[in-house]
Write an enzyme that holds these catalytic residues in place. Structure first.
Site, mmCIF file in Angstrom:
data_model
loop_
_atom_site.group_PDB
_atom_site.id
_atom_site.type_symbol
_atom_site.label_atom_id
_atom_site.label_comp_id
_atom_site.label_asym_id
_atom_site.label_seq_id
_atom_site.Cartn_x
_atom_site.Cartn_y
_atom_site.Cartn_z
ATOM 1 N N SER A 71 -10.174 2.278 12.563
ATOM 2 C CA SER A 71 -9.009 1.677 13.229
ATOM 3 C C SER A 71 -8.451 2.501 14.394
ATOM 4 C CB SER A 71 -7.895 1.423 12.205
ATOM 5 O OG SER A 71 -7.435 2.640 11.667
ATOM 6 N N SER A 84 -5.497 8.684 11.099
ATOM 7 C CA SER A 84 -5.604 7.241 10.902
ATOM 8 C C SER A 84 -5.778 6.973 9.418
ATOM 9 C CB SER A 84 -6.817 6.717 11.665
ATOM 10 O OG SER A 84 -6.543 5.446 12.187
ATOM 11 N N ASN A 92 7.271 -1.904 3.518
ATOM 12 C CA ASN A 92 6.600 -3.210 3.559
ATOM 13 C C ASN A 92 7.554 -4.347 3.210
ATOM 14 O OD1 ASN A 92 4.022 -4.863 3.619
ATOM 15 N ND2 ASN A 92 4.780 -5.330 1.577
ATOM 16 N N CYS A 110 -0.909 -10.840 11.654
ATOM 17 C CA CYS A 110 -2.261 -11.298 11.290
ATOM 18 C C CYS A 110 -2.572 -12.641 11.950
ATOM 19 C CB CYS A 110 -2.414 -11.378 9.769
ATOM 20 S SG CYS A 110 -2.503 -9.736 9.008
ATOM 21 N N GLU A 153 4.014 1.891 4.385
ATOM 22 C CA GLU A 153 3.915 0.761 5.293
ATOM 23 C C GLU A 153 3.439 -0.543 4.659
ATOM 24 O OE1 GLU A 153 4.609 0.673 8.540
ATOM 25 O OE2 GLU A 153 3.398 -0.936 9.383
ATOM 26 N N ASP A 179 5.097 -8.680 10.429
ATOM 27 C CA ASP A 179 3.828 -7.983 10.684
ATOM 28 C C ASP A 179 2.698 -8.659 9.893
ATOM 29 O OD1 ASP A 179 1.775 -6.139 9.749
ATOM 30 O OD2 ASP A 179 2.968 -4.430 10.328
ATOM 31 N N ASN A 180 2.880 -8.759 8.567
ATOM 32 C CA ASN A 180 1.808 -9.295 7.728
ATOM 33 C C ASN A 180 1.474 -10.739 8.131
ATOM 34 O OD1 ASN A 180 2.998 -7.028 6.570
ATOM 35 N ND2 ASN A 180 2.504 -7.627 4.486
ATOM 36 N N SER A 219 8.046 -3.447 12.476
ATOM 37 C CA SER A 219 7.591 -2.621 11.342
ATOM 38 C C SER A 219 7.982 -1.164 11.544
ATOM 39 C CB SER A 219 6.064 -2.676 11.229
ATOM 40 O OG SER A 219 5.628 -3.995 11.223
ATOM 41 N N HIS A 228 -2.956 3.833 10.997
ATOM 42 C CA HIS A 228 -3.880 3.468 12.085
ATOM 43 C C HIS A 228 -3.456 4.052 13.440
ATOM 44 C CE1 HIS A 228 -5.294 0.570 9.135
ATOM 45 N NE2 HIS A 228 -4.089 0.069 9.053
ATOM 46 N N HIS A 235 -2.471 -5.422 15.340
ATOM 47 C CA HIS A 235 -1.343 -6.262 15.747
ATOM 48 C C HIS A 235 -0.799 -5.840 17.110
ATOM 49 C CE1 HIS A 235 -1.686 -7.608 11.787
ATOM 50 N NE2 HIS A 235 -0.566 -7.184 11.247
ATOM 51 N N GLN A 282 10.205 1.873 9.797
ATOM 52 C CA GLN A 282 9.656 3.181 9.408
ATOM 53 C C GLN A 282 10.571 4.316 9.856
ATOM 54 O OE1 GLN A 282 7.458 4.480 7.586
ATOM 55 N NE2 GLN A 282 5.765 3.070 7.298
ATOM 56 N N LYS A 310 9.525 -6.504 8.084
ATOM 57 C CA LYS A 310 8.146 -5.989 8.082
ATOM 58 C C LYS A 310 7.215 -7.079 7.537
ATOM 59 C CE LYS A 310 4.304 -3.668 7.231
ATOM 60 N NZ LYS A 310 3.132 -4.322 6.646
ATOM 61 N N HIS A 330 -6.076 -4.418 2.917
ATOM 62 C CA HIS A 330 -6.076 -2.999 3.272
ATOM 63 C C HIS A 330 -7.380 -2.270 2.941
ATOM 64 C CE1 HIS A 330 -4.099 0.618 4.648
ATOM 65 N NE2 HIS A 330 -4.721 1.240 3.671
ATOM 66 N N ASP A 387 0.358 4.719 5.109
ATOM 67 C CA ASP A 387 -0.044 3.318 5.197
ATOM 68 C C ASP A 387 -1.240 3.122 4.270
ATOM 69 O OD1 ASP A 387 -0.967 0.797 5.828
ATOM 70 O OD2 ASP A 387 -0.936 1.075 7.994
HETATM 71 P P1 NAI Z 1 0.641 -10.633 -0.880
HETATM 72 O O1 NAI Z 1 0.781 -10.063 -2.238
HETATM 73 O O2 NAI Z 1 1.782 -11.301 -0.215
HETATM 74 O O3 NAI Z 1 -0.586 -11.687 -0.849
HETATM 75 C C1 NAI Z 1 -1.802 -11.535 -1.518
HETATM 76 C C2 NAI Z 1 -2.099 -12.887 -2.174
HETATM 77 O O4 NAI Z 1 -3.420 -12.857 -2.723
HETATM 78 C C3 NAI Z 1 -1.143 -13.207 -3.315
HETATM 79 O O5 NAI Z 1 -0.512 -14.458 -3.101
HETATM 80 C C4 NAI Z 1 -2.045 -13.230 -4.554
HETATM 81 O O6 NAI Z 1 -1.622 -14.189 -5.507
HETATM 82 C C5 NAI Z 1 -3.400 -13.569 -3.953
HETATM 83 N N1 NAI Z 1 -4.538 -13.173 -4.770
HETATM 84 C C6 NAI Z 1 -4.672 -12.075 -5.573
HETATM 85 N N2 NAI Z 1 -5.888 -12.088 -6.178
HETATM 86 C C7 NAI Z 1 -6.525 -13.196 -5.740
HETATM 87 C C8 NAI Z 1 -7.809 -13.756 -5.997
HETATM 88 N N3 NAI Z 1 -8.650 -13.190 -6.868
HETATM 89 N N4 NAI Z 1 -8.148 -14.911 -5.370
HETATM 90 C C9 NAI Z 1 -7.289 -15.518 -4.504
HETATM 91 N N5 NAI Z 1 -6.051 -15.031 -4.227
HETATM 92 C C10 NAI Z 1 -5.681 -13.877 -4.828
HETATM 93 O O7 NAI Z 1 0.091 -9.440 0.024
HETATM 94 P P2 NAI Z 1 0.063 -9.402 1.636
HETATM 95 O O8 NAI Z 1 1.300 -8.780 2.121
HETATM 96 O O9 NAI Z 1 -0.358 -10.733 2.111
HETATM 97 O O10 NAI Z 1 -1.086 -8.325 1.867
HETATM 98 C C11 NAI Z 1 -2.439 -8.583 1.518
HETATM 99 C C12 NAI Z 1 -3.305 -7.378 1.892
HETATM 100 O O11 NAI Z 1 -3.292 -7.213 3.316
HETATM 101 C C13 NAI Z 1 -2.805 -6.041 1.347
HETATM 102 O O12 NAI Z 1 -3.925 -5.233 1.040
HETATM 103 C C14 NAI Z 1 -2.030 -5.449 2.500
HETATM 104 O O13 NAI Z 1 -1.905 -4.064 2.375
HETATM 105 C C15 NAI Z 1 -2.891 -5.883 3.656
HETATM 106 N N6 NAI Z 1 -2.285 -5.954 4.984
HETATM 107 C C16 NAI Z 1 -3.155 -5.880 6.039
HETATM 108 C C17 NAI Z 1 -2.699 -5.979 7.330
HETATM 109 C C18 NAI Z 1 -3.659 -5.879 8.462
HETATM 110 O O14 NAI Z 1 -3.221 -5.738 9.606
HETATM 111 N N7 NAI Z 1 -4.944 -5.951 8.248
HETATM 112 C C19 NAI Z 1 -1.261 -6.164 7.626
HETATM 113 C C20 NAI Z 1 -0.432 -6.298 6.448
HETATM 114 C C21 NAI Z 1 -0.945 -6.194 5.178
#
Ligand code: NAI
Length: 475
Positions: A79, A74, A223, A237, A198, A232-233, A404, A51, A396, A408, A228, A343, A137
C-alpha cells in the site's frame, strides 16, 4: 536520520501531490491552525502503522505540526506510495541530500520479513527507547508490542508449529531475535499511553484483548466514529473499489455480474459503486439485518455457491476469513476477477489456491496475476488477495481521509493529554467531537447547515450547539 524508502528522488513529486491533498483535507488543516500555538502533542513519540500514502503524509505532518516526534511504517506490504514516503522523509524544509522530515520505513512491494522488520524499526527511537503513543491500522504494531511483552513475561517465545501461517512464523522469529533479558518489549509496552486504531479489523482485535484481560494500554476506536466508518469505509470504498478494478484490469464493469461478499459499511460502498457502473450486483451476507438491507436496496442476496460459476467479478468485504476458498476459485469461469478489499488477505484462500496440483501463476503486471488451472481455464487475482484498492490503486481520496484522520489526530490528543481519564479499555470519541469533524468539512462542499431555534432545540431535547443525536443513534 534513519529511514528506509524506495527512492528519495521521488520526494518532489510527492511534495507536489501533498500540496494538492492539503487543499482537499480541510479537517486536518483546520486542526493544524487550531493547535498551531498550543502544540498539544509536544512530548508525544508517535509510532504510526498505517498505509504510507499521500493522505497519510498530510496526517503525519499534522501530528508533527502539533509537536509530535513521529516514526512511520505502512500497514500493508503493497500500500505504500513511494513518492509519499520519500516526501515525508525529506520533509517540507529538507532536501534529498539533507532530509529533515520523519523517519519512514516503507516501500511498495515489501516481503513479509521486510514488513515486520520495518514495524520493529519504527518502534525503536534512536536513544534506545520506544514510542509513548501508537497510531495503528489493523493492529499489527499493537500486536507486536503485546506479543513481545507476553513472551518476555513467560520467559520464552514459543516455537511455531508446521501448520502455522507463514506470517506468524515470521513474527515469532522476529520476536525471538528482539526479546531481551532486560525486557525490551515490556519497557516499550509500559511507556505507551495509548493507541488509536483506524479500522474495523484492528478494533475487533482490541475488544478481544480487552475482554481477555490482556490489553496493556487504553485504546480509542477511531473506526466507530460516525465520521470515520460511515464515510471512509463506505464512500471511500465506493470510490476506490472501482479505481482498483480499472487500474488492474480495465475490464468494462457495465453488464458484468459482480458478487460483493459482506454488506457492512465497506460492502455497501462497493455494491453501490459497481451498480453505478452498470454491473448486476449480487450480495452475500450472514447477518439477517444486513441481508435485508441489501435486498431493500435492490440487490439480489444469495449464497456464494449459487453464483460462483457464473459471476465475473468477486469482491470480499467481510473482515472474516475463508470467504472465497480454493474450491470456489477452481469452479469460477475463465478470467473471473477475484479480489478482496477487507483488511487482511485471509478472506481469499491464497495458500489453498497455490497448493492446487498443476496450477500455474503468471504475473500480468505487479499486483495482477492469472492463475491457470490444469484444465486450462484461469482466474485473475488482484493484489495477491490483499486489499485491492490500496494494492492496485491509491486507496481512498483525500477528502474522505481528512474525516478519518481528523478523528485520528483528535484521538491522539485525547489519549496523550488526558491519559488519566482513560483507564485501560477501548473508547470511542464523544459525539460532539464526531460532529466537529463533520462540521470542519461542510464549507468545502458549500453545505449550508440549518440552525436550530432555542424552542426547537428544547422540543427535541438537545443543546443548540449539539450533540444532536443520542449515542445509540445509528445514522
Ligand atoms: P462491517 O462489520 O461493517 O461489515 C462486514 C460485513 O461482512 C458484516 O455485515 C458481516 O455480517 C459480513 N460477513 C461476515 N462474515 C461473512 C461471510 N462469511 N459471508 C458474507 N458476509 C459476511 O465491517 P466494515 O467496516 O465493512 O469492514 C470490512 C473490512 O474492510 C474490515 O476488514 C475493515 O478493516 C476493512 N476496511 C478496508 C478498507 C479499505 O480501504 N480497503 C476501508 C475500511 C475498512
Amino acid at each position: 536520520m534513519d529511514f528506509k524508502v524506495a527512492d528519495l528522488a521521488l520526494a518532489d513529486f510527492g511534495r507536489r501531490e501533498i500540496r494538492l491533498a492539503e487543499h482537499e483535507m480541510p479537517g486536518l488543516m483546520a486542526v493544524r491552525r487550531e493547535y498551531a500555538d498550543s502544540r498539544p502533542l509536544a512530548g508525544a513519540k508517535i509510532m504510526g502503522s498505517l498505509h504510507m500514502t499521500i493522505q497519510t503524509a498530510v496526517l503525519i505532518e499534522t501530528l508533527v505540526a502539533l509537536g509530535a516526534d513521529v516514526r512511520w511504517v505502512s500497514c500493508n506490504i503493497f500500500s505504500t506510495q513511494d513518492h509519499a514516503a520519500a516526501a515525508v522523509v525529506v520533509g517540507p524544509e529538507g532536501t534529498v541530500d539533507a532530509p529533515k522530515g520523519v523517519p519512514v520505513f516503507a516501500w511498495k512491494g515489501e516481503t513479509l520479513e521486510e514488513y515486520w522488520w520495518c514495524t520493529d524499526q519504527a518502534l525503536r527511537w534512536p536513544d534506545g527507547t520506544g514510542p509513548n503513543m501508537i497510531l495503528d491500522d489493523g493492529g499489527d504494531a499493537t500486536l507486536l508490542v503485546h506479543k513481545g511483552a507476553e513472551y518476555e513475561k513467560a520467559g520464552a517465545v514459543p516455537s511455531p508449529s508446521e501448520d502455522d501461517p507463514e506470517e506468524w512464523k515470521i513474527i515469532l522469529d522476529l520476536l525471538r531475535r528482539t526479546v531481551t533479558d532486560e525486557g525490551r518489549w515490556t519497557a516499550v509496552a509500559s511507556a505507551i499511553k495509548g493507541v488509536t486504531e483506524e479500522t474495523t479489523t484492528g478494533v475487533h482485535r482490541l475488544y478481544e484483548m480487552f475482554k481477555a484481560g490482556t490489553l496493556l494500554f487504553p485504546a480509542i476506536n477511531v473506526n466507530d466514529s460516525v465520521t470515520k466508518s460511515k464515510f471512509d469505509n463506505k464512500y471511500g470504498c465506493r470510490h476506490s473499489v472501482i479505481d482498483g478494478l480499472n487500474r488492474a484490469t480495465d475490464v468494462l464493469i457495465g453488464g458484468k455480474v459482480a458478487v460483493i461478499c459482506g454488506y457492512g459499511d465497506v460492502g455497501k460502498g462497493c455494491a453501490d459503486a459497481l451498480r453505478g457502473q452498470g454491473a448486476r450486483v449480487i450480495v452475500t451476507e450472514i447477518d439477517p439485518i444486513c441481508a435485508l438491507q441489501a435486498a431493500m436496496d435492490g440487490f439480489q442476496v444469495t449464497v456464494l455457491e449459487d453464483v460462483v460459476e457464473t459471476a465475473d467479478i468477486f469482491v470480499t468485504t467481510t473482515g472474516n476469513f475463508d470467504i472465497i476458498t480454493a474450491d470456489h476459485m477452481s469452479r469460477m469461469k475463465h478470467n473471473a476477477i477475484v479480489s478482496n478489499i477487507g483488511h487482511f488477505d485471509n478472506e481469499i484462500d491464497m495458500a489453498g489456491l497455490a497448493k492446487i496440483p498443476g496450477i500455474v501463476k503468471e504475473e500480468v503486471k505487479p499486483q495482477v496475476h492469472t492463475w491457470t488451472f490444469p484444465d486450462g481455464h484461469q482466474i485473475i487475482v488482484l493484489a495477491e488477495g490483499r486489499l485491492m484498492n490500496l494494492g492496485c490503486a491509491t486507496g481512498h481520496p483525500s477528502f474522505v481521509m481528512s474525516n478519518s484522520f481528523t478523528n485520528q489526530v483528535i484521538a491522539q490528543i485525547e489519549l496523550f493529554t488526558k491519559t488519566e481519564q482513560y483507564p485501560i479499555g477501548v473508547y470511542v470519541l464523544p459525539k460532539h467531537l464526531d460532529e466537529k469533524v463533520a462540521r470542519l468539512h461542510l464549507d468545502a462542499l458549500g453545505v449550508k447547515l440549518t440552525k436550530l431555534t432555542k424552542t426547537q432545540a428544547e422540543y427535541i431535547g438537545v443543546d443548540i450547539e449539539g450533540p444532536y443525536k443520542p449515542d445509540h443513534y445509528r445514522y
